[in-house]
Enzyme design. Structure first.
Site, PDB file in Angstrom:
ATOM      1  N   GLY A  47     -23.587  20.582 -13.184  1.00 34.97           N
ATOM      2  CA  GLY A  47     -23.423  21.954 -13.898  1.00 34.97           C
ATOM      3  C   GLY A  47     -24.862  22.557 -13.979  1.00 34.97           C
ATOM      4  N   TYR A  49     -23.160  25.748  -1.804  1.00 37.41           N
ATOM      5  CA  TYR A  49     -22.010  26.622  -1.698  1.00 37.41           C
ATOM      6  C   TYR A  49     -22.113  27.887  -0.878  1.00 37.41           C
ATOM      7  CZ  TYR A  49     -21.272  23.540  -5.649  1.00 37.41           C
ATOM      8  OH  TYR A  49     -21.199  22.448  -6.272  1.00 37.41           O
ATOM      9  N   GLU A  67     -23.926  14.277 -11.043  1.00 36.84           N
ATOM     10  CA  GLU A  67     -23.308  14.682  -9.814  1.00 36.84           C
ATOM     11  C   GLU A  67     -24.040  16.036  -9.506  1.00 36.84           C
ATOM     12  OE1 GLU A  67     -19.165  14.864 -10.567  1.00 36.84           O
ATOM     13  OE2 GLU A  67     -19.117  12.542 -10.672  1.00 36.84           O
ATOM     14  N   PRO A  68     -25.184  16.261  -9.430  1.00 36.61           N
ATOM     15  CA  PRO A  68     -25.639  17.483  -9.151  1.00 36.61           C
ATOM     16  C   PRO A  68     -25.577  17.921  -7.562  1.00 36.61           C
ATOM     17  CG  PRO A  68     -27.445  15.887  -8.892  1.00 36.61           C
ATOM     18  CD  PRO A  68     -26.142  15.215  -9.533  1.00 36.61           C
ATOM     19  N   GLY A  69     -25.227  19.476  -7.559  1.00 39.06           N
ATOM     20  CA  GLY A  69     -25.250  19.988  -6.112  1.00 39.06           C
ATOM     21  C   GLY A  69     -25.953  21.052  -6.286  1.00 39.06           C
ATOM     22  N   CYS A  94     -14.828  43.745   7.059  1.00 39.25           N
ATOM     23  CA  CYS A  94     -14.324  44.901   6.927  1.00 39.25           C
ATOM     24  C   CYS A  94     -13.444  44.593   5.827  1.00 39.25           C
ATOM     25  CB  CYS A  94     -13.039  45.089   8.168  1.00 39.25           C
ATOM     26  SG  CYS A  94     -14.083  45.985   9.526  1.00 39.25           S
ATOM     27  N   GLU A  95     -14.343  44.662   4.950  1.00 37.68           N
ATOM     28  CA  GLU A  95     -13.943  44.494   3.268  1.00 37.68           C
ATOM     29  C   GLU A  95     -15.046  45.126   2.624  1.00 37.68           C
ATOM     30  OE1 GLU A  95     -11.515  41.801   1.332  1.00 37.68           O
ATOM     31  OE2 GLU A  95     -10.761  40.771   2.848  1.00 37.68           O
TER      32      GLU A  95
HETATM   33  N1  LLP Z   1     -19.049  17.218  -9.849  1.00 41.87           N
HETATM   34  C1  LLP Z   1     -17.783  17.574  -9.602  1.00 41.87           C
HETATM   35  C2  LLP Z   1     -16.474  17.040 -10.042  1.00 41.87           C
HETATM   36  C3  LLP Z   1     -17.534  18.998  -9.225  1.00 41.87           C
HETATM   37  O1  LLP Z   1     -16.684  19.464  -9.091  1.00 41.87           O
HETATM   38  C4  LLP Z   1     -18.810  19.848  -8.816  1.00 41.87           C
HETATM   39  C5  LLP Z   1     -18.731  21.070  -8.523  1.00 41.87           C
HETATM   40  C6  LLP Z   1     -20.058  19.199  -9.096  1.00 41.87           C
HETATM   41  C7  LLP Z   1     -20.216  18.051  -9.547  1.00 41.87           C
HETATM   42  C8  LLP Z   1     -21.700  19.894  -8.779  1.00 41.87           C
HETATM   43  O2  LLP Z   1     -21.534  21.045  -9.540  1.00 41.87           O
HETATM   44  P1  LLP Z   1     -23.085  21.742  -9.351  1.00 41.87           P
HETATM   45  O3  LLP Z   1     -23.920  20.766  -9.885  1.00 41.87           O
HETATM   46  O4  LLP Z   1     -23.045  22.322  -8.069  1.00 41.87           O
HETATM   47  O5  LLP Z   1     -22.871  22.899 -10.471  1.00 41.87           O
HETATM   48  N2  LLP Z   1     -18.480  27.263  -5.684  1.00 41.87           N
HETATM   49  C9  LLP Z   1     -19.135  27.461  -7.121  1.00 41.87           C
HETATM   50  C10 LLP Z   1     -19.409  26.182  -7.818  1.00 41.87           C
HETATM   51  C11 LLP Z   1     -18.153  25.441  -7.882  1.00 41.87           C
HETATM   52  C12 LLP Z   1     -18.479  23.949  -8.023  1.00 41.87           C
HETATM   53  C13 LLP Z   1     -17.521  23.020  -7.927  1.00 41.87           C
HETATM   54  N3  LLP Z   1     -17.641  21.817  -8.363  1.00 41.87           N
HETATM   55  C14 LLP Z   1     -20.517  28.307  -6.922  1.00 41.87           C
HETATM   56  O6  LLP Z   1     -21.052  28.567  -5.976  1.00 41.87           O
HETATM   57  O7  LLP Z   1     -21.104  28.625  -8.028  1.00 41.87           O
END
Ligand code: LLP
Length: 410
Positions: free
Chosen positions: A227, A365, A268-270, A337-338
């Site tokens: 997060g 994402y 778990e960073p994304g 087309c939205e």
């Molecule tokens: N771990 C779990 C179990 C998750 O469900 C997620 C994201 C992450 C880690 C990674 O979170 P992050 O570091 O990316 O904040 N599509 C949305 C974000 C949805 C995240 C879903 N889960 C967006 O574009 O903001």
């Protein structure tokens, strides 16, 4: 991307050259930035035995996964397909955390066969898991801490009405199932959402973990999810990962002392890893003035970058064809087309038809949420690595839209 001598560069490659060479729309990722973010997080948590499980869902391209593997990350996956991608990229099964939600139980069975770390987020599945595996295969438990956190209710996952995790108030039920089947719990997990800026949210999670951990003598790790928020525009609030690292590792250290054993601290960073490294380059299809607004149309839209329409997310936009031109106000819209507004009333250096724009923070994402809506093709992906732009996914072609369609006699 930085502006040097009148041109935007990603490493030593001109962004405009990438647009010309690979065509648009194209997602471009900066490998150095990705590696930098991973190293930053590791440094911030250096005092703990930290394991970074990259959230594959943010950006799933195999080359990105391999890059992260090379620099020491593990993987967090939420579907069996993501698990197979991670395995293909070279992650070993034990480096992969599998955290599905509402997926069929057969995916958990497959994950066990593959040897992944399995994270269970509901009691019915915990019972099934116990019945089937008893103590022969360990698992982790995803808790719902009842904490409202994150930038937006749509991306908040730890509040009391969220579908994710087993409520901390159901701990007695968890314990009953665990002892009935003699399940070996090797990890506890919480992920409260995305775009969380407050260190306190993670410290509250720590309190919850630490208060329940004594009931689980076999723990190997505690997983704080992710997060971590990055800046989408100048002056944006971000997660101070150094403040967080300092405070969380200290309380984790004290906890481990009490627990009697050193545990691993998982993250778990994304977004933190890949968001800022990515740009979506698009071409201006037209500039259209109405009595109220000057629209810039581009050859991409919500089919390629859903975040602005889905979460009202702000993505900064640059005119890389005219970096020093006079600034004017435009509303940048997609070709779907939205109503697919990418940026409303933005100051951009004067835009002309056929200019190239860069949409920032598109690494997380972006491509992974892209679709073929309006029968549009998904973009190519390019990785800039060692000052070279390399194609890592081909642009889709019309045949991709036909693949899998079964034409029947009518
Ligand atoms: N771990 C779990 C179990 C998750 O469900 C997620 C994201 C992450 C880690 C990674 O979170 P992050 O570091 O990316 O904040 N599509 C949305 C974000 C949805 C995240 C879903 N889960 C967006 O574009 O903001």
């Amino acid at each position: 991307m930085e502006l040097r001598e009148g041109s935007y560069y990603i490493q030593n490659v001109k962004a405009l050259d990438i647009a010309e060479q690979f065509g648009t729309p194209v997602y471009v990722y900066d490998a150095d930035k990705i590696v930098h973010q991973l190293k930053t997080l590791k440094t911030a948590f250096a005092d703990a035995d930290v394991k970074i499980k990259y959230a594959v869902k943010a950006l799933t391209n195999l080359s990105i996964l391999r890059l992260l593997k090379k620099y020491g990350a593990g993987a967090d996956v939420v579907s069996i397909q993501e698990a197979h991608l991670a395995l293909k990229a070279g992650f070993s099964p034990s480096e992969i955390m599998f955290s599905p939600n509402c997926a069929d139980f057969s995916e958990i069975e497959e994950a066990v066969k593959l040897g992944l770390v399995v994270n269970i987020d509901n009691i019915p599945f915990l019972i099934k898991f116990g019945t089937q595996y008893r103590s022969s295969y360990p698992c982790s438990i995803r808790l719902n801490p009842h904490i409202m956190a994150g930038g937006n209710i749509k991306i908040s996952t730890g509040h009391s009405d969220s579908k994710f995790g087993i409520s901390v108030y159901q701990l007695p039920q968890i314990m009953e199932v665990v002892s009935q089947y003699n399940i070996q719990i090797q990890g506890l997990h919480i992920h409260t959402g995305s775009d969380i800026t407050e260190t306190d949210v993670f410290l509250k999670m720590a309190d919850i973990f630490f208060s329940v951990a004594r009931d689980f003598p076999d723990l190997k790790f505690i997983d704080f999810g992710s997060g971590f928020k990055v800046a989408y525009k100048e002056g944006d609030r971000v997660t101070n990962v150094f403040d967080l690292g300092l405070k969380l590792t200290e309380s984790f250290r004290l906890f481990c002392e009490q627990y009697g054993r050193k545990l691993e601290l998982w993250l778990e960073p994304g977004k933190f890893i890949v968001s800022e490294a990515g740009h979506l380059l698009a071409k201006t299809t037209l500039v259209k003035s109405t009595p109220s607004t000057t629209f810039v149309g581009v050859n991409t839209g919500l089919n390629h970058l859903l975040r602005p329409m889905m979460y009202d997310a702000y993505h900064h936009i640059l005119n890389i064809s005219n970096p020093t031109g006079e600034q004017k106000v435009y509303t940048v819209v997609g070709y779907i087309c939205e109503t697919d507004t990418i940026g409303a009333e933005r100051k951009l250096n004067e835009v002309h038809e056929s200019d190239f724009l860069a949409i920032k923070n598109a690494g997380a994402y972006g491509f992974s949420m892209a679709s073929n809506y309006n029968s549009r093709l998904r973009p190519a992906e390019v990785l800039v690595i060692n000052n070279e732009a390399r194609l890592i996914r081909e642009r889709e072609v019309f045949e991709d839209l036909l693949r899998g369609q079964v034409e029947i006699e009518l």
